[in-house]
Design a protein around this motif. Structure first.
Motif: not given
Length: 272
Positions: A259-264
């Motif tokens: 999820v953090k990767t997608v947001e980044a």
């Protein structure tokens, strides 16, 4: 240096093998409770991102407190599978519109965050006239190849024989007195295991009426088969719960990282 003088945090005590089965049991319940909420929260974050950037309308999932751990995780798996089916077309569209090497960097879950962001920026710079809704499409590709439902489903499958997954989420934040009240119903009166204070507590609790057949009652009843001491039963219950947490934690952490990767990657586009 004595134990009293050294670091006596729960982590240090656990490494020394000094954490009590009572503490292990309560902590494992709390950890599993938090884990269920993290799984559901991560799913909802993905749904919100898809709604904003891909125009989908997946309903926000609540944690169903009166459902078991297993039932809540199965709902997560079903929702993630439905999500993957929805993004299938967008994934194919991007695959046919950009270079194979660039697509592979975005789709591969093992690509580092730095390389993935670089690939996202390259797509934005070179293909924004070709690919409609760059942000939504990139999210779709990453979700399609994130293997989220498979990792969660695999973890649940490993624990199918464990009674721990039958516990209702609402009962994971249980008071120790309630656990003890159930355990003492089955304790053999002549047992010598445990401290005198524990025996006195058990005798006091026997004055109360038996608990209703909740999921916690059924869980402990399953464990108590063949074990007639509170001390032994607490250890076995803690073992089951800690094993469930051990199996479910890695895919949960992987989910959060995803999820953090997608947001980044979204931020990398919106910053341009």
């Amino acid at each position: 240096m004595s134990i009293q003088e050294s670091d006596s945090t729960p982590e240090m005590l656990a490494r020394l093998g000094l954490k009590s089965d009572k503490d292990r049991l309560i902590e494992a319940c709390e950890n599993l409770h938090d884990l269920v909420y993290i799984y559901v929260s991560s799913t909802n974050t993905i749904f919100r991102l898809l709604q904003v950037h891909h125009g989908t309308n997946f309903p926000i999932m609540p944690v169903k407190e009166h459902f078991s751990i297993k039932e809540n995780l199965q709902l997560v798996v079903s929702a993630l599978k439905e999500m993957q089916a929805t993004v299938e077309t967008k994934d194919k569209d991007l695959q046919g519109s950009i270079s194979h090497s660039l697509y592979a960097k975005i789709a591969d879950p093992t690509t580092s965050l730095q390389d993935k962001i670089a690939a996202v920026k390259e797509v934005y710079e070179n293909y924004k006239e070709v690919v409609e809704s760059i942000t939504g499409t990139l999210i779709a590709v990453m979700l399609k190849h994130g293997n989220l439902p498979d990792t969660v489903e695999s973890a649940v499958h490993q624990l199918l024989s464990s009674p721990a997954l039958s516990l209702q989420v609402s009962e994971l934040l249980v008071e120790y007195a309630d656990i003890l009240k159930i355990l003492q119903q089955y304790e053999t009166p002549s047992t010598t295991e445990g401290s005198s204070s524990l025996s006195e507590t058990s005798q006091q609790l026997r004055l109360h009426s038996p608990p209703s057949p909740t999921s916690l009652f059924v869980f402990l009843q399953t464990i108590l088969q063949g074990h007639r001491s509170i001390k032994k039963s607490q250890k076995i219950a803690a073992d089951y719960l800690e094993e469930a947490f051990r199996v479910l934690k890695p895919p949960c952490e992987g989910f959060q990282t995803f999820v953090k990767t997608v947001e980044a990657c979204i931020l990398a586009i919106t910053d341009n």
